[in-house]
Write a protein that holds these residues in place. Sequence first.
Motif, PDB file in Angstrom:
ATOM      1  N   GLY A 166       0.882  -1.119   0.133  1.00 30.29           N
ATOM      2  CA  GLY A 166      -0.020   0.017  -0.069  1.00 30.29           C
ATOM      3  C   GLY A 166       0.933   1.176   0.004  1.00 30.29           C
ATOM      4  O   GLY A 166       1.793   1.552  -0.759  1.00 30.29           O
ATOM      5  N   LEU A 167       0.458   2.112   0.886  1.00 25.76           N
ATOM      6  CA  LEU A 167       1.175   3.470   0.866  1.00 25.76           C
ATOM      7  C   LEU A 167       2.952   3.596   1.411  1.00 25.76           C
ATOM      8  O   LEU A 167       3.101   4.434   1.490  1.00 25.76           O
ATOM      9  N   ASP A 168       2.825   2.210   2.056  1.00 25.93           N
ATOM     10  CA  ASP A 168       4.280   2.472   2.530  1.00 25.93           C
ATOM     11  C   ASP A 168       5.422   2.117   1.606  1.00 25.93           C
ATOM     12  O   ASP A 168       6.583   1.920   1.880  1.00 25.93           O
ATOM     13  N   LYS A 187       7.264 -12.830  10.934  1.00 22.54           N
ATOM     14  CA  LYS A 187       7.448 -13.549   9.851  1.00 22.54           C
ATOM     15  C   LYS A 187       7.534 -12.553   8.780  1.00 22.54           C
ATOM     16  O   LYS A 187       7.865 -13.218   7.612  1.00 22.54           O
ATOM     17  N   LYS A 188       6.968 -11.557   8.820  1.00 21.64           N
ATOM     18  CA  LYS A 188       6.949 -10.620   7.736  1.00 21.64           C
ATOM     19  C   LYS A 188       8.074 -10.471   6.928  1.00 21.64           C
ATOM     20  O   LYS A 188       9.294 -10.281   7.518  1.00 21.64           O
ATOM     21  N   LYS A 189       8.054 -10.505   5.660  1.00 22.17           N
ATOM     22  CA  LYS A 189       9.235 -10.306   4.432  1.00 22.17           C
ATOM     23  C   LYS A 189       8.907  -9.337   3.581  1.00 22.17           C
ATOM     24  O   LYS A 189       8.090  -9.575   2.615  1.00 22.17           O
ATOM     25  N   SER A 190       9.692  -8.267   3.503  1.00 19.82           N
ATOM     26  CA  SER A 190       9.528  -7.355   2.588  1.00 19.82           C
ATOM     27  C   SER A 190      10.244  -7.672   1.107  1.00 19.82           C
ATOM     28  O   SER A 190      11.409  -7.761   1.211  1.00 19.82           O
ATOM     29  N   VAL A 191       9.420  -7.822   0.396  1.00 22.22           N
ATOM     30  CA  VAL A 191       9.811  -8.318  -1.190  1.00 22.22           C
ATOM     31  C   VAL A 191      10.158  -7.200  -1.888  1.00 22.22           C
ATOM     32  O   VAL A 191      11.062  -7.369  -2.648  1.00 22.22           O
ATOM     33  N   ALA A 192       9.107  -6.439  -2.273  1.00 16.70           N
ATOM     34  CA  ALA A 192       9.136  -5.423  -3.369  1.00 16.70           C
ATOM     35  C   ALA A 192       9.349  -3.984  -2.651  1.00 16.70           C
ATOM     36  O   ALA A 192       8.870  -3.647  -1.553  1.00 16.70           O
ATOM     37  N   MET A 193      10.080  -3.259  -3.488  1.00 18.71           N
ATOM     38  CA  MET A 193      10.174  -1.774  -2.955  1.00 18.71           C
ATOM     39  C   MET A 193      10.127  -0.785  -4.153  1.00 18.71           C
ATOM     40  O   MET A 193      10.893  -0.709  -5.034  1.00 18.71           O
ATOM     41  N   HIS A 194       9.140  -0.104  -4.066  1.00 14.90           N
ATOM     42  CA  HIS A 194       8.988   1.104  -5.298  1.00 14.90           C
ATOM     43  C   HIS A 194       9.167   2.448  -4.593  1.00 14.90           C
ATOM     44  O   HIS A 194       9.395   2.605  -3.377  1.00 14.90           O
ATOM     45  N   THR A 195       9.233   3.359  -5.602  1.00 17.55           N
ATOM     46  CA  THR A 195       9.440   4.694  -5.078  1.00 17.55           C
ATOM     47  C   THR A 195       8.121   5.510  -4.913  1.00 17.55           C
ATOM     48  O   THR A 195       8.112   6.722  -4.456  1.00 17.55           O
ATOM     49  N   ASN A 196       6.954   4.671  -4.771  1.00 17.63           N
ATOM     50  CA  ASN A 196       5.579   5.432  -4.841  1.00 17.63           C
ATOM     51  C   ASN A 196       4.670   4.154  -4.455  1.00 17.63           C
ATOM     52  O   ASN A 196       5.046   3.010  -4.241  1.00 17.63           O
ATOM     53  N   TYR A 197       3.364   4.296  -3.925  1.00 19.90           N
ATOM     54  CA  TYR A 197       2.743   3.463  -3.556  1.00 19.90           C
ATOM     55  C   TYR A 197       2.340   2.179  -4.131  1.00 19.90           C
ATOM     56  O   TYR A 197       2.492   2.278  -5.642  1.00 19.90           O
TER      57      TYR A 197
END
Length: 427
Positions: A166-168, A187-197
Amino acid sequence: MCDQTFVAATFGPCESCGKASPLMNIYIKTEAINYCSFCVEMMACKGLQEGETVASLKKESESLKKKLDEERGKLSDIELNQVAEKVEVLGPLCIKTRRVLKGHGNKVLCMDWCKDKRRLVSSSQDGKVIVWDAFTLNKEHAVSLPCTWVLTCAYAPSGCAVACGGLDNKCSVFPLSLDKNENLSAKKKSVAMHTNYVSGCTFTSSDMQLLTSSGDGTCALWDVESGQLLQSFHGHTADVLSLDLAPSETGNTFVSGGCDKKANVWDMRSGQNVQSFETHESDINCVNLNYYCQLNPFVSGLCCCMFTGAPQCRFYDLRADREVAIYQKDSIIFGASTVDFSLSGRLLFAGYNDYTINLWDTLKGTRVSVLFGHENRVSRVRVSPDGTALCSASWDNTLRVMSWSTMSNILFYTQRKGCCILRLFSL
């Protein structure tokens, strides 16, 4: 020359002149560079030939588009509803709400079915992701995220994980277990990272790859285990609002739509935009890509349906490379926000901002029925994997599970442990 430019919320030194200023993310093929607006203009002017101007190039581009439209029009000899004139009209539909899922404290923004046809996951503006048992109404898992407006969620094909974003600007994956008291946040795993929502996410044919769309104007394919970017897709000039993957185990095609009023079809292997449709008059809120070759002889092959913010739905045949139908009525004045097909593709379910769900006959282009019940905008509709149920999410904080039957359904009776079970095989 670059193939895409868009403004991102970044500030820093320009990679060309070195001055600190608002930067524009410029993509040359798949390589991202950060230039200020002045350097972007200078780079564009360097690529111009003698006597060319930006205005003349825009004019030439528009003339080429008109020629393409004219060539497509020459092949448009008949409409879909004319081909389907002799097809039998659908019988009366009886669709009832069987379950109402309550538990979110704010607008429900997205939902997705599990492959087991029983469980579903939903995300909400309250910052929570809930895994439901649609039969018993039980909440099997609930996860609180650090930010509100969880815009998208998806179930993994194995049913052992869910993804949300979402917005993070992130897309996170949560592994599920049989222990309902286990803390999934740990157990949360951050997989994807964008420069916007992050506006949309879906797993591919396995749990190991995740496809995302974002407000930064891009889509991306990620490796779930390592979190590495496998492929990026650049072609939109504004926010990407929705994506959908071709429903095939070996499918390498997906479609995306966004605020640039354009729908793009992509090849995941090469990262190339293989097809585009630009006949929309407003933002494309939702896209749906599906096969209909088994049960629908009139629209066999690969077709996709796209919705806009306007009160209309446009249906395309990818093989013909053109629009084949528009679903609209003068009495519908509110925009459409979500869409899904029945299992055979004969029915089209569309959620609107007037709190209703409209059912369309895809072949004849007529509205079959209207479903009421929600008290606010319908944000998501999804048909279950076996085609026997429909789930809708709404800004009224609830989800509704509906099932239907028609006079043309085939009824099967089976014996199991002395009980007679009725099975409905729907359209």
